[in-house]
Design a protein around this motif. Structure first.
Motif, PDB file in Angstrom:
ATOM      1  N   THR A 165       0.821  -1.221   0.000  1.00 35.80           N
ATOM      2  CA  THR A 165       0.000   0.000   0.000  1.00 35.80           C
ATOM      3  C   THR A 165       0.852   1.267   0.000  1.00 35.80           C
ATOM      4  O   THR A 165       0.655   2.158  -0.828  1.00 35.80           O
ATOM      5  N   ASN A 166       1.819   1.332   0.922  1.00 37.81           N
ATOM      6  CA  ASN A 166       2.588   2.581   1.037  1.00 37.81           C
ATOM      7  C   ASN A 166       3.524   2.794  -0.149  1.00 37.81           C
ATOM      8  O   ASN A 166       3.894   3.923  -0.441  1.00 37.81           O
ATOM      9  N   PHE A 167       3.896   1.730  -0.854  1.00 38.68           N
ATOM     10  CA  PHE A 167       4.736   1.860  -2.042  1.00 38.68           C
ATOM     11  C   PHE A 167       3.976   2.597  -3.141  1.00 38.68           C
ATOM     12  O   PHE A 167       4.528   3.468  -3.824  1.00 38.68           O
ATOM     13  N   ILE A 168       2.690   2.269  -3.284  1.00 37.51           N
ATOM     14  CA  ILE A 168       1.851   2.958  -4.271  1.00 37.51           C
ATOM     15  C   ILE A 168       1.717   4.437  -3.893  1.00 37.51           C
ATOM     16  O   ILE A 168       1.863   5.325  -4.737  1.00 37.51           O
ATOM     17  N   ASN A 169       1.485   4.694  -2.595  1.00 33.94           N
ATOM     18  CA  ASN A 169       1.327   6.086  -2.127  1.00 33.94           C
ATOM     19  C   ASN A 169       2.599   6.903  -2.337  1.00 33.94           C
ATOM     20  O   ASN A 169       2.539   8.042  -2.801  1.00 33.94           O
ATOM     21  N   HIS A 170       3.769   6.310  -2.021  1.00 36.36           N
ATOM     22  CA  HIS A 170       5.044   7.016  -2.216  1.00 36.36           C
ATOM     23  C   HIS A 170       5.301   7.279  -3.702  1.00 36.36           C
ATOM     24  O   HIS A 170       5.839   8.319  -4.061  1.00 36.36           O
ATOM     25  N   SER A 171       4.923   6.329  -4.550  1.00 34.57           N
ATOM     26  CA  SER A 171       5.096   6.501  -6.001  1.00 34.57           C
ATOM     27  C   SER A 171       4.240   7.652  -6.521  1.00 34.57           C
ATOM     28  O   SER A 171       4.693   8.431  -7.368  1.00 34.57           O
TER      29      SER A 171
END
Length: 199
Positions: free
Chosen positions: A71-77
């Motif tokens: 989840t947070n990887f998508i948000n950081h991207s």
């Protein structure tokens, strides 16, 4: 006056009741000691490591890479304005298939309208869906279970706790976005022979 031969009225011998806290604390101490002894004597079962693993490298991995996204990887991207699929291909110099589990999708749906862009990206047809059969929707446990059972995935995450857990599983490369101002993906625990970029 002589002492009377009769017993004093309403005198009772003092007996500790079964619900007395002193008794229960003594019993609890005994139970704790027994548990500790049982834990010490119990055989420790180490998880079986597959023969394709060699130290921290996984020989089962190879292009086209399948990358489980957190989840947070998508948000950081999104915050850094990175296209997920293109940035993955730039990092690994090979074809990449991003994968997303049902738990990660459920987590994004729970986060509400603030994360609607991330949810739209996660529902992209280029993403491969991994169906979960377990109870609950805790994404970190789900990702760790998937990778431990079938080590043919790279895990993309920026979560420190999840990274720490994944490092205990042999042969699982971790993709992350390096630094606060960095605008590219990095990978750790993937040998250069398999396409990891030279740093």
């Amino acid at each position: 006056m002589p002492k009377s031969k009769f017993k004093k009225f309403a005198t009772v011998k003092k007996i500790i009741s079964p619900s007395d806290p002193r008794l229960s604390s003594a019993q609890e101490k005994l139970e704790r000691q027994k548990k500790r002894q049982a834990e010490r004597l119990a055989p420790v079962e180490a998880p079986k490591v597959q023969s394709t693993m060699f130290f921290s490298h996984n020989e089962a991995l190879g292009p086209p890479y399948r990358i489980i996204v957190d989840t947070n990887f998508i948000n950081h991207s999104i915050q850094r304005k990175l296209d997920l699929v293109q940035s993955m291909m730039d990092c690994l110099l090979a074809k990449c298939t991003p994968c997303i589990s049902d738990c990660v999708l459920a987590e994004l749906e729970k986060l509400g309208p603030k994360y609607r862009i991330a949810l739209r990206i996660a529902k992209d047809p280029r993403f491969e869906r991994i169906h979960c059969m377990h109870k609950g929707t805790y994404a970190d446990d789900c990702i760790c279970n998937i990778v431990a059972k079938d080590p043919v995935y790279i895990v993309a995450t920026n979560d420190r706790d999840l990274k720490r857990r994944l490092r205990k599983i042999p042969g699982v490369p971790i993709m992350y976005i390096g630094g606060r101002t960095a605008r590219r993906y990095n990978i750790e625990r993937l040998p250069e022979a398999l396409g990891a970029p030279r740093t």
